[in-house]
Design an enzyme around this catalytic site. Structure first.
Site, PDB file in Angstrom:
ATOM      1  CE  LYS A 160      -1.071   4.326   2.273  1.00  0.00           C
ATOM      2  NZ  LYS A 160      -1.199   3.178   3.278  1.00  0.00           N
TER       3      LYS A 160
ATOM      4  CE  LYS B 172      -4.688   1.911  -0.395  1.00  0.00           C
ATOM      5  NZ  LYS B 172      -3.950   0.666  -0.142  1.00  0.00           N
TER       6      LYS B 172
ATOM      7  CB  SER C  25      -1.004   0.053   1.046  1.00  0.00           C
ATOM      8  OG  SER C  25      -2.109  -0.807   1.010  1.00  0.00           O
TER       9      SER C  25
ATOM     10  CB  SER D  26      -3.933   1.677   4.100  1.00  0.00           C
ATOM     11  OG  SER D  26      -3.171   1.190   3.094  1.00  0.00           O
TER      12      SER D  26
END
Length: 304
Positions: free
Chosen positions: A225, A64, A61, A118
């Protein structure tokens, strides 16, 4: 003067801007649980530290963050209401969501929950509403990676659920620096808690940040992130304050949920004192096994 030897070859820092000389912090004392890592100042030209920094690996993820960059580059209104449409293709992995198909939320709020929590359906929805559609969005992700000089990066979906989304730790330093230009990405990715208000039908859902360090004021986290797939391990990319400067930390493929955060602390301690402390034996064994697997894979590819 650094002594050349195996330890330098293992921990050598790679320039993350073109045509720059290599620079490395003395590696003695720095131990990380993460299999791959890169550290740099956001306003610098070289890595301070790299551990397998050029190895192309799944990033889960962390993807993203590129999704956010493409959305912001598009100039689409963050106040536009978008519909969460049923997937037109199966999710590459488990894509559980609490969001109801057919409901609507503003693009800015969708981007916020994609980054801070997320939310995979959120990232997918952003791509579906791109001017070029889902496929056009993925193309834009790869075009942006090329523009940023991310030579070891490839994207096949906007969520990171696909193991085929891959990059190097050094490439992700570039991505964080580029994302840092957008205050919205800084704000959304470090939001601690958020309650999204949907419509058609009307309902609300609470979301929390997946990085515990954003809750600690002492870290001054500016971009964050996390990511996880079984193939990618635990991942964390982060920009935070360190001694009056912005430090980019990229940590890929750790064994435990808390391991990347522990590594972030070890890096900060190492930069301050020259010694990071130790890593748990289980994490060392995991890293050894993963490095052996990578070596076998590279040998197999070269022999073919």
């Amino acid at each position: 003067m650094l002594r050349f030897g195996l330890v330098v070859l293992v921990f050598i820092a790679h320039s993350w801007l073109p045509a720059q000389a290599h620079e490395v912090k003395a590696p003695g004392g720095l131990q990380l649980a993460s299999v791959n890592a890169a550290v740099a100042y956001a306003d610098g030209e070289k890595l301070l530290f790299g551990k397998n920094a050029d190895r192309q690996v799944p990033i889960a993820s962390v993807t993203k963050l590129m999704t956010a960059l493409v959305v912001m580059d598009s100039g689409q209104s963050l106040n536009e209401w978008l519909e969460f449409r049923k997937r037109h293709i199966p999710a590459p992995a488990n894509a559980y969501t609490r969001i109801r198909v057919g409901s609507e939320l503003k693009r800015g709020d969708i981007l916020r929950i994609a980054l801070m929590s997320s939310e995979n359906f959120a990232a997918y929805t952003l791509a579906r509403h791109y001017p070029g559609g889902y496929d056009g969005f993925v193309t834009a992700m790869n075009d942006k990676a090329a523009e940023l000089g991310m030579e070891s990066t490839v994207f096949v979906d906007p969520t990171g659920l696909s193991v085929a989304n891959q990059a190097s730790a050094a490439d992700l330093v570039r991505l964080v620096v580029a994302a840092n230009k957008y205050p919205e990405i800084r704000n959304y990715s470090t939001t601690r808690y958020f309650t999204a208000s949907f419509r058609q039908p009307r309902y609300r859902l609470p979301f929390g940040n997946t990085n515990a360090l954003v809750h600690r004021d002492s870290w001054g986290v500016g971009i964050s992130k996390t990511g996880y797939l079984s193939e990618a391990g635990r991942c964390l990319v982060m920009l935070h304050q360190f001694e009056g400067r912005q430090l980019v930390t990229v940590l890929l493929d750790s064994l435990g949920t808390r391991s990347p955060m522990g590594d972030a602390g070890r890096i900060r301690r190492w930069l301050s004192t020259g010694n990071s402390g130790t890593v748990a034996a289980a994490a060392r064994d995991y890293a050894r096994q993963k490095n052996e697997a990578y070596a076998e894979s590279e040998t197999s590819v070269s022999s073919n």
